[in-house]
Write a protein that holds these residues in place. Structure first.
Motif, PDB file in Angstrom:
ATOM      1  N   HIS A  14     -53.550  24.039 -78.392  1.00 31.32           N
ATOM      2  CA  HIS A  14     -53.950  23.117 -77.321  1.00 31.32           C
ATOM      3  C   HIS A  14     -55.208  23.566 -76.585  1.00 31.32           C
ATOM      4  O   HIS A  14     -55.875  22.754 -75.943  1.00 31.32           O
ATOM      5  CB  HIS A  14     -52.824  22.975 -76.292  1.00 31.32           C
ATOM      6  N   HIS A  31     -55.160  25.793 -74.003  1.00 31.51           N
ATOM      7  CA  HIS A  31     -54.900  26.113 -72.594  1.00 31.51           C
ATOM      8  C   HIS A  31     -53.560  26.818 -72.472  1.00 31.51           C
ATOM      9  O   HIS A  31     -52.766  26.816 -73.412  1.00 31.51           O
ATOM     10  CB  HIS A  31     -54.939  24.858 -71.716  1.00 31.51           C
ATOM     11  N   HIS A  43     -49.735  27.591 -71.252  1.00 34.06           N
ATOM     12  CA  HIS A  43     -48.504  26.829 -70.971  1.00 34.06           C
ATOM     13  C   HIS A  43     -47.555  27.665 -70.130  1.00 34.06           C
ATOM     14  O   HIS A  43     -47.783  28.833 -69.898  1.00 34.06           O
ATOM     15  CB  HIS A  43     -47.784  26.511 -72.290  1.00 34.06           C
ATOM     16  N   HIS A  91     -50.167  25.616 -67.291  1.00 30.35           N
ATOM     17  CA  HIS A  91     -50.552  24.215 -67.365  1.00 30.35           C
ATOM     18  C   HIS A  91     -49.356  23.368 -67.806  1.00 30.35           C
ATOM     19  O   HIS A  91     -48.704  23.676 -68.788  1.00 30.35           O
ATOM     20  CB  HIS A  91     -51.692  24.106 -68.389  1.00 30.35           C
ATOM     21  N   HIS A 105     -47.883  19.610 -69.019  1.00 24.93           N
ATOM     22  CA  HIS A 105     -48.284  18.277 -69.463  1.00 24.93           C
ATOM     23  C   HIS A 105     -47.142  17.645 -70.238  1.00 24.93           C
ATOM     24  O   HIS A 105     -46.125  18.261 -70.452  1.00 24.93           O
ATOM     25  CB  HIS A 105     -49.579  18.302 -70.268  1.00 24.93           C
TER      26      HIS A 105
HETATM   27 ZN    ZN Z   1     -50.728  22.054 -74.007  1.00 27.89          ZN
END
Ligand code: ZN
Length: 159
Positions: free
Chosen positions: A146, A148, A150, A155, A157
């Motif tokens: 991704h 980024h 987690h 993060h 999402h």
């Molecule tokens: Zn992600």
């Protein structure tokens, strides 16, 4: 190449020592190395810094929010601005209806003309970050995919 997910606290100061921003008293920042989640100059200098380290990182403007661009300063007619009511120096608003339109700052007002600066407020400013590395762990395959960090403190999402 393996990458890490880094959790850190910071206090950001300008060259005069003024605090511009800090994570103290709030959640630390969590980012994936080399993914553009924090400014490049800080990302680069925090590589291989172990958890528990307190350090000072100097990031020149060019590696932070960029140098100031004189072409980003423009004079427009007051009537062209999407602002009702009084206008004062330091006011900021978006330069268009698009929500990704740049934010501009009013830097001068003369008669029926207004000078707007679309540079980032920190463009041209050398930054000093006081950093405390809270945690460092290897990125998971999902994070690498991704681009980024987690996790509960990272993060979130809807994937
Ligand atoms: Zn992600």
């Amino acid at each position: 190449m393996s990458k890490n997910v880094v959790t850190f606290h910071y206090t950001l100061r300008d060259p005069a020592g003024r605090v511009l921003d800090t994570s103290a008293g709030g959640d630390p920042i969590v980012y994936l190395e080399g993914a553009g989640q924090i400014i490049d100059g800080l990302d680069e200098q925090l590589r291989n810094v172990p958890a528990g380290t307190r350090t000072c990182v100097q990031v020149p403007a060019a590696r932070a929010y960029g140098e100031r661009d004189a072409n980003q300063v423009r004079q427009v007619r007051r009537a062209q601005l999407p602002v009702d009511g009084e206008l004062k120096i330091g006011d900021q608003f978006q330069a268009g209806a698009d929500r990704f339109a740049p934010v501009v700052t009013v830097v001068a007002i003369a008669d029926d003309h207004v000078t707007l600066d679309a540079n980032h407020p920190l463009a041209g400013v050398d930054l000093t970050f006081e950093v405390e590395i809270v945690a460092v762990r290897p990125a998971t395959p999902g994070e690498l995919q991704h681009g980024h960090a987690h996790g509960a403190d990272g993060h979130g999402h809807c994937q």
